[in-house]
Motif scaffolding. Structure first.
Motif, mmCIF file in Angstrom:
data_model
loop_
_atom_site.group_PDB
_atom_site.id
_atom_site.type_symbol
_atom_site.label_atom_id
_atom_site.label_comp_id
_atom_site.label_asym_id
_atom_site.label_seq_id
_atom_site.Cartn_x
_atom_site.Cartn_y
_atom_site.Cartn_z
ATOM 1 N N CYS A 88 -63.919 71.370 43.327
ATOM 2 C CA CYS A 88 -64.305 72.088 41.878
ATOM 3 C C CYS A 88 -64.656 71.041 40.832
ATOM 4 O O CYS A 88 -65.379 71.244 39.902
ATOM 5 C CB CYS A 88 -63.162 72.797 41.259
ATOM 6 S SG CYS A 88 -62.625 74.085 42.382
ATOM 7 N N GLY A 89 -64.294 69.742 41.144
ATOM 8 C CA GLY A 89 -64.677 68.572 40.253
ATOM 9 C C GLY A 89 -63.816 68.559 38.966
ATOM 10 O O GLY A 89 -62.645 69.390 39.081
ATOM 11 N N THR A 90 -63.678 67.807 38.160
ATOM 12 C CA THR A 90 -62.682 67.746 37.050
ATOM 13 C C THR A 90 -63.793 67.609 35.617
ATOM 14 O O THR A 90 -64.898 67.376 35.511
ATOM 15 C CB THR A 90 -61.876 66.313 36.920
ATOM 16 O OG1 THR A 90 -62.963 65.350 37.206
ATOM 17 C CG2 THR A 90 -61.116 66.359 38.217
ATOM 18 N N PRO A 91 -62.968 68.203 34.547
ATOM 19 C CA PRO A 91 -63.612 68.132 33.392
ATOM 20 C C PRO A 91 -64.156 66.800 32.870
ATOM 21 O O PRO A 91 -63.403 65.673 33.055
ATOM 22 C CB PRO A 91 -62.662 68.877 32.355
ATOM 23 C CG PRO A 91 -61.950 69.757 33.415
ATOM 24 C CD PRO A 91 -61.599 69.002 34.555
ATOM 25 N N ALA A 92 -65.327 66.685 32.197
ATOM 26 C CA ALA A 92 -65.690 65.196 31.815
ATOM 27 C C ALA A 92 -65.673 65.390 30.077
ATOM 28 O O ALA A 92 -66.303 66.065 29.450
ATOM 29 C CB ALA A 92 -67.074 65.078 32.170
ATOM 30 N N ILE A 93 -65.047 64.299 29.446
ATOM 31 C CA ILE A 93 -65.256 64.230 28.019
ATOM 32 C C ILE A 93 -66.457 63.452 27.489
ATOM 33 O O ILE A 93 -66.516 62.273 27.858
ATOM 34 C CB ILE A 93 -63.932 63.451 27.378
ATOM 35 C CG1 ILE A 93 -62.662 64.155 27.966
ATOM 36 C CG2 ILE A 93 -63.866 63.402 25.946
ATOM 37 C CD1 ILE A 93 -61.123 63.417 27.578
ATOM 38 N N LEU A 94 -67.252 64.155 26.838
ATOM 39 C CA LEU A 94 -68.603 63.527 26.552
ATOM 40 C C LEU A 94 -68.356 63.082 24.901
ATOM 41 O O LEU A 94 -69.287 62.084 24.689
ATOM 42 C CB LEU A 94 -69.689 64.640 26.587
ATOM 43 C CG LEU A 94 -69.729 65.307 27.911
ATOM 44 C CD1 LEU A 94 -71.041 66.184 27.909
ATOM 45 C CD2 LEU A 94 -69.897 64.381 29.077
ATOM 46 N N PHE A 110 -76.204 64.581 31.718
ATOM 47 C CA PHE A 110 -75.976 65.354 30.461
ATOM 48 C C PHE A 110 -76.737 64.665 29.213
ATOM 49 O O PHE A 110 -76.238 63.623 28.869
ATOM 50 C CB PHE A 110 -74.718 65.760 29.946
ATOM 51 C CG PHE A 110 -74.443 66.980 29.259
ATOM 52 C CD1 PHE A 110 -74.299 68.144 29.836
ATOM 53 C CD2 PHE A 110 -74.675 67.006 27.857
ATOM 54 C CE1 PHE A 110 -74.213 69.388 29.182
ATOM 55 C CE2 PHE A 110 -74.433 68.219 27.115
ATOM 56 C CZ PHE A 110 -74.329 69.531 28.061
ATOM 57 N N THR A 111 -78.046 65.005 28.992
ATOM 58 C CA THR A 111 -78.682 64.199 28.029
ATOM 59 C C THR A 111 -78.108 64.652 26.582
ATOM 60 O O THR A 111 -77.544 65.578 26.368
ATOM 61 C CB THR A 111 -80.110 64.781 28.082
ATOM 62 O OG1 THR A 111 -80.232 66.223 27.720
ATOM 63 C CG2 THR A 111 -80.856 64.748 29.439
ATOM 64 N N LEU A 112 -78.700 63.534 25.883
ATOM 65 C CA LEU A 112 -78.272 63.910 24.293
ATOM 66 C C LEU A 112 -79.012 65.129 23.496
ATOM 67 O O LEU A 112 -78.176 65.750 22.816
ATOM 68 C CB LEU A 112 -78.859 62.517 23.645
ATOM 69 C CG LEU A 112 -78.389 62.422 22.027
ATOM 70 C CD1 LEU A 112 -76.712 62.634 22.159
ATOM 71 C CD2 LEU A 112 -78.662 61.146 21.477
ATOM 72 N N ASP A 113 -80.100 65.475 24.357
ATOM 73 C CA ASP A 113 -80.634 66.790 23.522
ATOM 74 C C ASP A 113 -79.896 67.963 23.927
ATOM 75 O O ASP A 113 -79.710 68.679 22.956
ATOM 76 C CB ASP A 113 -82.160 66.978 23.918
ATOM 77 C CG ASP A 113 -83.103 65.735 23.409
ATOM 78 O OD1 ASP A 113 -82.835 65.352 22.417
ATOM 79 O OD2 ASP A 113 -84.067 65.568 24.012
ATOM 80 N N GLU A 114 -79.192 67.895 25.106
ATOM 81 C CA GLU A 114 -78.475 68.910 25.624
ATOM 82 C C GLU A 114 -77.175 69.172 24.752
ATOM 83 O O GLU A 114 -76.729 70.059 24.331
ATOM 84 C CB GLU A 114 -78.289 68.825 27.220
ATOM 85 C CG GLU A 114 -79.406 69.272 27.936
ATOM 86 C CD GLU A 114 -79.167 69.016 29.457
ATOM 87 O OE1 GLU A 114 -79.751 69.720 30.426
ATOM 88 O OE2 GLU A 114 -78.316 68.029 29.739
ATOM 89 N N LEU A 115 -76.682 68.015 24.682
ATOM 90 C CA LEU A 115 -75.457 67.904 23.867
ATOM 91 C C LEU A 115 -75.514 68.362 22.564
ATOM 92 O O LEU A 115 -74.686 69.054 21.963
ATOM 93 C CB LEU A 115 -74.960 66.620 23.650
ATOM 94 C CG LEU A 115 -73.474 66.312 23.208
ATOM 95 C CD1 LEU A 115 -72.458 67.024 23.530
ATOM 96 C CD2 LEU A 115 -73.225 64.702 23.016
ATOM 97 N N LEU A 116 -76.742 67.895 21.728
ATOM 98 C CA LEU A 116 -76.692 68.268 20.299
ATOM 99 C C LEU A 116 -77.353 69.647 20.218
ATOM 100 O O LEU A 116 -76.737 70.677 19.305
ATOM 101 C CB LEU A 116 -78.127 67.498 19.652
ATOM 102 C CG LEU A 116 -77.762 66.254 19.541
ATOM 103 C CD1 LEU A 116 -79.112 65.325 19.112
ATOM 104 C CD2 LEU A 116 -76.470 65.664 18.680
#
Length: 226
Positions: A88-94, A110-116
């Motif tokens: 399943c993977g593990t959560p990642a802190i961005l 995970f791009t900066l545009d997606e995060l914003l």
């Protein structure tokens, strides 16, 4: 024609039961393995639906195999943490304490545009207001702002809550009286008749929706004329 109808119905209910066994998830909340499983099952089901020369069990057996494999993996992931992290993977802190975790973003592509965009969707204008932004296994971004950026709670404002919010019970649903729900609400048909009379209604069939909550508040919507 009858054969096509019967094969389609059988495969449809088989897939519905299988997906229900996977649990209640929306498409955007599926784990990668669950999404792959859903796509493979849909492809397998279309072949015996379209080609009558293929025996029905030729389509059913692979579907049952995939569902069984999915249930087995789910049980293993439930009891073994390492296996769960592998599958399943593990959560990642961005974002941590208002600082971008660039390595984690690159690792998860995970791009900066997606995060914003995700932050704006949750009403947050700047990364500096975020204590934690966590990319969950489902692909959803969980955002936890700093305490001073969160809306105040009733406890913080010193407001005393005198009434607890309760889930309304549906008593009438599209003209149908739900007797069990009426009894669960602590009322009877005599009470219901009085409530309908207050609203100039003579029968529950005239009601589209009627609910009652723990405080006795009644919400009633009359049926519109067709």
């Amino acid at each position: 024609m009858i054969t096509a109808f019967a094969r389609t119905v059988i495969l449809y209910f088989l897939i519905v039961v299988g997906l229900r066994l996977m649990g209640k998830r929306q498409i955007g909340q599926l784990e990668p393995g669950e999404l792959v499983l859903t796509m493979m099952i849909s492809d397998l089901a279309t072949v015996p639906m379209q080609d009558f020369g293929i025996p029905l069990f030729t389509g059913i057996i692979p579907i049952l195999t995939l569902l069984s494999l999915s249930l087995l993996i789910s049980q293993l992931a439930l009891h073994h943490l390492r296996f769960r992290a592998l599958v399943c993977g593990t959560p990642a802190i961005l974002v941590r304490d208002g600082k971008l975790q660039q390595q984690a973003m690159r690792k998860n592509r995970f791009t900066l545009d997606e995060l914003l965009e995700q932050l704006r969707g949750q009403g947050i204008a700047t990364v500096a207001d975020v204590k934690y932004a966590i990319l969950e296994n489902s692909g959803q971004l969980s955002v936890l702002p700093f305490e001073d950026k969160q809306p105040p709670t009733a406890q913080q404002l010193g407001v005393k809550i005198t009434q607890q919010v309760t889930l309304p019970i549906v008593v009438i649903n599209d003209g149908r009286l739900l007797s069990k729900n009426l009894a669960a609400s602590g009322h009877d048909e005599t009470w219901l008749a009085k409530e309908l009379k207050k609203r100039r209604l003579t029968s529950h069939r005239q009601v589209f929706l009627l609910t009652v909550d723990g405080q006795g508040s009644v919400f009633c919507v009359k049926k519109e004329d067709p």
